[in-house]
Design an enzyme around this catalytic site. Structure first.
Site, PDB file in Angstrom:
ATOM      1  N   ASP A 295       0.794  -1.220   0.116  1.00  0.00           N
ATOM      2  CA  ASP A 295       0.175   0.005   0.102  1.00  0.00           C
ATOM      3  C   ASP A 295       0.810   1.298  -0.114  1.00  0.00           C
ATOM      4  O   ASP A 295       1.916   1.242   0.566  1.00  0.00           O
ATOM      5  CB  ASP A 295      -0.966  -0.189   1.253  1.00  0.00           C
ATOM      6  CG  ASP A 295      -2.089   1.029   0.983  1.00  0.00           C
ATOM      7  OD1 ASP A 295      -2.161   1.473   0.144  1.00  0.00           O
ATOM      8  OD2 ASP A 295      -2.782   1.110   2.061  1.00  0.00           O
TER       9      ASP A 295
ATOM     10  N   GLU B 273     -12.266  -4.802  -5.219  1.00  0.00           N
ATOM     11  CA  GLU B 273     -12.726  -3.408  -5.032  1.00  0.00           C
ATOM     12  C   GLU B 273     -11.878  -2.313  -5.856  1.00  0.00           C
ATOM     13  O   GLU B 273     -12.361  -1.157  -6.063  1.00  0.00           O
ATOM     14  CB  GLU B 273     -12.663  -2.851  -3.617  1.00  0.00           C
ATOM     15  CG  GLU B 273     -13.757  -3.480  -2.650  1.00  0.00           C
ATOM     16  CD  GLU B 273     -13.359  -5.243  -2.411  1.00  0.00           C
ATOM     17  OE1 GLU B 273     -12.104  -5.602  -2.254  1.00  0.00           O
ATOM     18  OE2 GLU B 273     -14.212  -5.960  -2.348  1.00  0.00           O
ATOM     19  N   ASN B 274     -10.835  -2.839  -6.338  1.00  0.00           N
ATOM     20  CA  ASN B 274      -9.927  -1.779  -6.971  1.00  0.00           C
ATOM     21  C   ASN B 274     -10.564  -1.291  -8.351  1.00  0.00           C
ATOM     22  O   ASN B 274     -10.013  -0.422  -8.922  1.00  0.00           O
ATOM     23  CB  ASN B 274      -8.481  -2.253  -7.271  1.00  0.00           C
ATOM     24  CG  ASN B 274      -7.687  -2.290  -6.050  1.00  0.00           C
ATOM     25  OD1 ASN B 274      -6.729  -2.961  -6.044  1.00  0.00           O
ATOM     26  ND2 ASN B 274      -8.066  -1.268  -5.069  1.00  0.00           N
TER      27      ASN B 274
ATOM     28  N   LEU C  60      -7.152  -5.384   7.213  1.00  0.00           N
ATOM     29  CA  LEU C  60      -6.749  -6.472   6.164  1.00  0.00           C
ATOM     30  C   LEU C  60      -7.361  -6.216   4.878  1.00  0.00           C
ATOM     31  O   LEU C  60      -7.151  -6.929   3.941  1.00  0.00           O
ATOM     32  CB  LEU C  60      -7.447  -7.922   6.729  1.00  0.00           C
ATOM     33  CG  LEU C  60      -6.384  -8.462   7.872  1.00  0.00           C
ATOM     34  CD1 LEU C  60      -6.976  -9.601   8.332  1.00  0.00           C
ATOM     35  CD2 LEU C  60      -4.931  -8.720   7.402  1.00  0.00           C
TER      36      LEU C  60
ATOM     37  N   GLU D   8       0.649 -13.549  12.047  1.00  0.00           N
ATOM     38  CA  GLU D   8       1.224 -12.372  12.857  1.00  0.00           C
ATOM     39  C   GLU D   8       1.178 -11.139  12.113  1.00  0.00           C
ATOM     40  O   GLU D   8       1.509 -11.263  10.807  1.00  0.00           O
ATOM     41  CB  GLU D   8       2.739 -12.905  13.209  1.00  0.00           C
ATOM     42  CG  GLU D   8       2.708 -13.932  14.223  1.00  0.00           C
ATOM     43  CD  GLU D   8       2.457 -13.438  15.813  1.00  0.00           C
ATOM     44  OE1 GLU D   8       2.408 -12.306  16.036  1.00  0.00           O
ATOM     45  OE2 GLU D   8       1.972 -14.251  16.380  1.00  0.00           O
TER      46      GLU D   8
HETATM   47  C1  FPP Z   1      -1.401   0.231  -3.603  1.00  0.00           C
HETATM   48  O1  FPP Z   1      -1.131   1.682  -3.280  1.00  0.00           O
HETATM   49  C2  FPP Z   1      -1.157  -0.410  -4.614  1.00  0.00           C
HETATM   50  C3  FPP Z   1      -1.756  -0.970  -5.594  1.00  0.00           C
HETATM   51  C4  FPP Z   1      -3.408  -0.986  -5.591  1.00  0.00           C
HETATM   52  C5  FPP Z   1      -1.083  -1.665  -6.677  1.00  0.00           C
HETATM   53  C6  FPP Z   1      -0.161  -2.502  -6.194  1.00  0.00           C
HETATM   54  C7  FPP Z   1       0.603  -2.657  -7.807  1.00  0.00           C
HETATM   55  C8  FPP Z   1       1.915  -2.668  -7.476  1.00  0.00           C
HETATM   56  C9  FPP Z   1       2.812  -2.500  -6.549  1.00  0.00           C
HETATM   57  C10 FPP Z   1       2.500  -2.679  -8.999  1.00  0.00           C
HETATM   58  C11 FPP Z   1       3.019  -4.141  -9.474  1.00  0.00           C
HETATM   59  C12 FPP Z   1       2.622  -5.189  -8.788  1.00  0.00           C
HETATM   60  C13 FPP Z   1       2.895  -6.654  -9.182  1.00  0.00           C
HETATM   61  C14 FPP Z   1       2.557  -7.668  -8.613  1.00  0.00           C
HETATM   62  C15 FPP Z   1       3.757  -6.789 -10.436  1.00  0.00           C
HETATM   63  P1  FPP Z   1      -2.357   2.650  -3.651  1.00  0.00           P
HETATM   64  O2  FPP Z   1      -2.413   3.105  -4.885  1.00  0.00           O
HETATM   65  O3  FPP Z   1      -3.639   2.267  -2.846  1.00  0.00           O
HETATM   66  O4  FPP Z   1      -1.892   3.836  -2.757  1.00  0.00           O
HETATM   67  P2  FPP Z   1      -2.472   5.146  -2.113  1.00  0.00           P
HETATM   68  O5  FPP Z   1      -3.218   4.149  -0.759  1.00  0.00           O
HETATM   69  O6  FPP Z   1      -1.296   6.012  -1.573  1.00  0.00           O
HETATM   70  O7  FPP Z   1      -3.397   5.654  -2.676  1.00  0.00           O
END
Ligand code: FPP
Length: 230
Positions: free
Chosen positions: A16, A63-64, A185, A197
């Site tokens: 995150d 949810e994304n 979570l 943990e």
């Molecule tokens: C959370 O940050 C991140 C995501 C929802 C995307 C995760 C994706 C990656 C790390 C890129 C590549 C992954 C793989 C497996 C190749 P956010 O956008 O929720 O950040 P914020 O809460 O600060 O807005």
């Protein structure tokens, strides 16, 4: 004294903070996700070298899809690029790539690449890397129930139930790490996390380092896990 149980077998991570990392630097959210991919590589390597056998990364939740069309589209293509760009290294290191989630809900261009990468790495024995994509813990449990109803299983216990989850045949996560200061979570591994943990760090995912990861593995050694016993 060396404790053979000291290294967690299964580490799961809620990655995150990409967006906030970018915002702090006046960059677009996309730049934050790109930086996040670099951390994925670093931590995958660190985990494999440390002797972790399963690493599960929460890349995209059910949810994304609520995010802007542009961001969703960017992420789906970023996954393709990351998988393609990292495939040879994964093969060399003996990392078996696996995907968990409602994969039928993903676009064909991405599923094709995922299937190819999974097949290419299927002989990997160093570590299994689960990418949770279009993953939701509640959906996983409901889909498991549906599968059970469709099967001829009459009676079911907790161990058998696990076989209907996306993580069938895998141990539960010993550790769940969440970066960026949030302490929840968010629908991740709901059934599997019963005795995990939990580790929370304020570090934003693109800044999360091998050193901090290893520090968490060290701290884990000092936690006494009782699994409900005395
Ligand atoms: C959370 O940050 C991140 C995501 C929802 C995307 C995760 C994706 C990656 C790390 C890129 C590549 C992954 C793989 C497996 C190749 P956010 O956008 O929720 O950040 P914020 O809460 O600060 O807005």
């Amino acid at each position: 004294m060396h404790d053979k149980y000291a290294v967690p077998v299964h580490v799961a991570i809620i990655m995150d903070g990409n967006g906030r990392w970018a915002q702090k630097r006046g960059l677009s959210r996309s730049e934050g996700h790109k930086a996040g991919v670099k951390t994925v590589k670093l931590i995958t390597e660190a985990a494999a070298n440390a002797g972790v056998k399963y690493l599960t990364l929460y890349a995209f939740s059910t949810e994304n899809w609520k995010r802007s069309k542009e961001e969703v589209n960017f992420l789906l293509h970023l996954f393709v690029d990351a998988i393609n760009g990292y495939l040879d290294e994964l093969k060399d290191k003996g990392v078996k790539l696996n995907f968990i989630g409602d994969l039928d809900g993903l676009p064909y261009f991405l599923r094709k690449v995922m299937q190819f990468a999974k097949n290419e790495t299927k002989r990997g024995e160093t570590m299994t890397l689960n990418i949770a994509i279009n993953y939701g813990g509640r959906r996983e449990i409901v889909q498991a129930v549906k599968k059970i109803c469709e099967s001829h299983v009459k009676d079911i216990n907790e161990e058998q139930f696990k076989q209907f989850l996306y993580t069938a045949n895998q141990p539960d996560p010993d550790i769940i790490i969440r970066t960026s200061g949030e302490q929840r979570l968010s629908n991740f591994l709901l059934y599997q996390s019963s005795y995990s943990e939990l580790f929370f760090t304020d570090t934003l995912w693109p800044d999360f380092s091998k050193e901090e990861f290893l520090k968490i593995l060290e701290e884990y050694k000092n936690r006494k896990r009782r699994f409900g016993g005395a």
